[in-house]
Design a protein around this motif. Structure first.
Motif, mmCIF file in Angstrom:
data_model
loop_
_atom_site.group_PDB
_atom_site.id
_atom_site.type_symbol
_atom_site.label_atom_id
_atom_site.label_comp_id
_atom_site.label_asym_id
_atom_site.label_seq_id
_atom_site.Cartn_x
_atom_site.Cartn_y
_atom_site.Cartn_z
ATOM 1 N N GLU A 11 12.313 3.409 41.382
ATOM 2 C CA GLU A 11 12.349 2.388 40.349
ATOM 3 C C GLU A 11 11.025 2.205 39.643
ATOM 4 O OE1 GLU A 11 14.714 0.869 39.047
ATOM 5 O OE2 GLU A 11 16.362 1.371 40.386
ATOM 6 N N GLY A 12 10.008 2.813 40.148
ATOM 7 C CA GLY A 12 8.726 2.658 39.479
ATOM 8 C C GLY A 12 7.797 3.766 39.891
ATOM 9 N N PRO A 13 6.851 4.024 39.056
ATOM 10 C CA PRO A 13 5.946 5.133 39.342
ATOM 11 C C PRO A 13 5.138 4.911 40.608
ATOM 12 C CG PRO A 13 5.161 3.844 37.497
ATOM 13 C CD PRO A 13 6.523 3.354 37.821
ATOM 14 N N PHE A 14 4.809 3.656 40.897
ATOM 15 C CA PHE A 14 4.043 3.402 42.104
ATOM 16 C C PHE A 14 4.886 3.717 43.337
ATOM 17 C CE2 PHE A 14 1.527 0.574 39.300
ATOM 18 C CZ PHE A 14 0.390 1.335 39.360
ATOM 19 N N ASP A 15 6.162 3.354 43.227
ATOM 20 C CA ASP A 15 7.074 3.701 44.312
ATOM 21 C C ASP A 15 7.079 5.194 44.514
ATOM 22 O OD1 ASP A 15 7.778 1.178 44.331
ATOM 23 O OD2 ASP A 15 9.843 1.441 43.662
ATOM 24 N N LYS A 106 8.399 -4.175 47.780
ATOM 25 C CA LYS A 106 9.580 -3.334 47.930
ATOM 26 C C LYS A 106 10.326 -3.749 49.203
ATOM 27 C CE LYS A 106 10.562 1.617 47.891
ATOM 28 N NZ LYS A 106 11.451 1.648 46.722
ATOM 29 N N GLU B 93 13.068 -6.223 43.031
ATOM 30 C CA GLU B 93 11.634 -6.227 43.355
ATOM 31 C C GLU B 93 10.885 -7.210 42.463
ATOM 32 O OE1 GLU B 93 10.108 -2.188 43.482
ATOM 33 O OE2 GLU B 93 11.827 -1.640 44.724
ATOM 34 N N ARG B 113 4.042 -4.246 39.388
ATOM 35 C CA ARG B 113 5.141 -3.286 39.325
ATOM 36 C C ARG B 113 4.708 -1.976 38.692
ATOM 37 N NH1 ARG B 113 9.171 -2.386 41.109
ATOM 38 N NH2 ARG B 113 10.428 -2.079 39.279
ATOM 39 N N VAL B 115 4.947 -1.158 35.686
ATOM 40 C CA VAL B 115 5.696 -0.854 34.465
ATOM 41 C C VAL B 115 5.954 -2.159 33.730
ATOM 42 C CG1 VAL B 115 6.898 1.218 35.247
ATOM 43 C CG2 VAL B 115 7.845 -1.013 35.769
#
Lengths: 261, 207, 207
Positions: A11-15, A106, B93, B113, B115
């Motif tokens: 769901e996100g680039p950090f993830d 998360k 989240e 996040r 983003v």
């Protein structure tokens, strides 16, 4: 170590980064970038649609990592303790902190999901007062006129501020045919005969090439250049024929349009 | 036999649209709030003892009737709108961030996040789980968001105090280690320096 | 001990907004309608025997829970004190949208307002100002709402025709899109159906 593809959608680039780093134990300073990017591309192919936002942010992070790595690999960098080096460590710490925070939320989100799933099994009663009590309830419309209703409707229909993508940091490319003509008038008399590809070799933007082509056509229309082409899709050769006197001022092209991209 | 006050509680909760705060019941029934809580508890227990298909629960700061969770299968067959659509992981989240860090601005959520969260925040607002709760007094006057009573209802909890503590989700040392290894671990000539730093980082970070 | 079917009846009737016809319960629970009637009767008797503050009654062709009539005094106090006595700006905007754009679905209203309007619409419905006037013939069959005779009466006007025109105000394209979103299916056929239903809804609604 083989890369394990999971079906969970990132769901996100950090993830994603988090995932790639923790699963692969990626060593940023040895194999990191190519393997991260490879794994990333593989992951993207598994997703049904490309989330441009995610992709862009990932590239940004990859660029930061690349810069970190490049600076670390510079000869003698390990005994340099200047401010730049410190800033680099700070940057990395910041990234680490963000990854850490991201992982925390998360997991918190997963806990919320479990609570919601449990709560969703019970449905609340929202039936409200029985109609026999309707006349006891305070009249909410007391003092409200038809005109106030109209105003409220107008206010509801007035568009709220829409979010917009801020493009201020992207420098717009502005090129005009007039400018391109000016450049050609400087270049062509010296070159005599030149191919179009050489004429545009130093141009980066497609729009600039197109505008230069339009400028060449302008000159052709006026009979100042000759064009020849070696078959379909062959390179175009531009030959300077001269302006036959006055009038070769760019000002003569002033009505020619400008292009922006 | 049931007392008049107990019966009145049952009647009022039955017609309330939202969880009804005990202090409001106390005011209407002219009994102390503590007494209302006691009676509600004993009513809730009586429904359990009688094996009823509904229950009286305390949620979002008040009492409400709801269907018993083990009958979800039947109630779901009875068309109810808006129950089934689950939130996306991204939305969840973001919701977790707002829940634990409220009041919080959109920019602050984006920061964590990584983003833009504009679309997701709109969805959450649309669903009624988050709402504007104020403005940042600083320059820019950013809109600050917080969670709503509807959010508490969605989670089935009485108040934000009942949320599991965030500390519970802070990753353990092994995750820190993996992140460290990924981000800090240098190859070749840097290894000595990096190992030292890693150890320091770890001992600092251990919960 | 209560049977599964009895408990399921209690659960479903508890969360239903309107009286539930026995044949619908029979269908959901896969038992004969006559059995449903029997069980509802016996449940109703058990609440009487336990001296509950609510009762299960058969009304308007179906079963529903309602507050016991001898507790009406308490419920009236709740109706007066426990309910808001002023229409919030948000609720007024929602009501105005329904008045001017009826028939309109909840989703359409919430699209224009940018937030969930479920709670507000429910309140307006419970107060008798808006009512269901039909269903969108398109997929999803969204419930369409309109204003009631009670609304006209409280506003002090004879008919919707007397509402001041919105005038030359032209909403932006995104507002039009939002309004169109739920109505993109039908042309003439759609509006005819809705007009008919509106009239029925209005006359039915008079207290």
């Amino acid at each position: 170590m083989p890369y394990e593809v999971t079906t969970a959608v990132f769901e996100g680039p950090f993830d994603l980064l988090l995932h790639l780093i923790t699963r692969q134990q990626v060593d940023i300073y040895q194999v990191s970038l190519s393997s991260i990017v490879d794994a990333y591309v593989a992951e993207m192919q598994n997703l049904r649609t490309l989330d441009l936002e995610v992709a862009t942010e990932f590239l940004l992070i990859a660029a930061v990592l690349l810069e970190l790595k490049a600076r670390r690999l510079l000869p003698g960098s390990d005994d340099v303790e200047d401010e730049e080096e410190l800033a680099l460590w700070e940057e990395r710490d910041l990234l680490l902190a963000r990854l850490f925070e991201c992982k925390t939320f998360k997991d918190a989100a997963a806990a919320l999901r479990r609570m919601m799933d449990a709560a969703d099994r019970s449905f609340p009663r929202r039936t409200g007062l029985e109609e026999r009590f309707l006349d006891v309830t305070p009249d909410l419309l007391a003092g409200i006129t038809a005109d106030r209703l109209r105003k409220a409707c107008l206010s509801a229909l007035t568009p709220r501020l829409l979010p917009h993508v801020d493009l201020d940091h992207v420098a717009p490319i502005r090129v005009s045919v007039a400018d391109a003509v000016t450049e050609l008038l400087d270049e062509l008399p010296r070159a005599g005969t030149i191919t179009f590809s050489r004429l545009t070799a130093d141009l980066v933007e497609r729009l600039e090439v197109i505008v230069r082509f339009l400028a060449v056509l302008e000159l052709y229309k006026r009979g100042w250049v000759e064009l020849s082409q070696s078959g379909n899709f062959g390179d175009l050769t531009v030959t300077w024929m001269g302006t036959e006197g006055e009038g070769a001022e760019p000002a003569a092209f002033s009505p020619i349009e400008e292009y922006q991209g | 036999m049931a007392t008049e006050v107990e019966r009145a509680i049952e009647a009022i909760v039955m017609v309330a649209e939202d969880p009804i705060p005990p202090h409001l019941l106390a005011q209407i029934l002219e009994v102390p709030p503590a007494r209302v809580e006691e009676l509600c508890q004993s009513l809730a227990e009586s429904y359990v003892a009688e094996d009823r298909g509904f229950e009286l629960v305390r949620v979002a700061g008040g009492y409400r009737f709801q269907s018993h969770s083990d009958l979800a299968g039947y109630v779901e067959r009875f068309a109810l709108e808006g129950q089934s659509n689950r939130l996306s992981a991204a939305a969840l989240e973001t919701l977790a961030l707002v829940a634990y860090k409220q009041p919080i601005s959109r920019a602050q959520v984006s920061e964590v996040r990584g983003v833009s969260v504009d679309g997701v925040m709109r969805t959450l607002q649309h669903r009624g789980y988050v709402a504007e709760v104020g403005r940042d007094p600083g320059p820019g006057q950013a809109v600050l968001y917080g969670t709503t009573a509807r959010f508490l209802e969605k989670l089935g909890i009485d108040s934000l105090d009942v949320l599991p503590p965030l500390a519970q989700f802070v990753p353990g040392p092994e995750v820190m280690d993996a992140l460290d290894a990924g981000l800090r671990h240098g190859g070749g000539q840097h290894s000595t320096e990096v190992t030292t730093t890693t150890d320091e980082g770890l001992s600092d970070e251990s919960p």
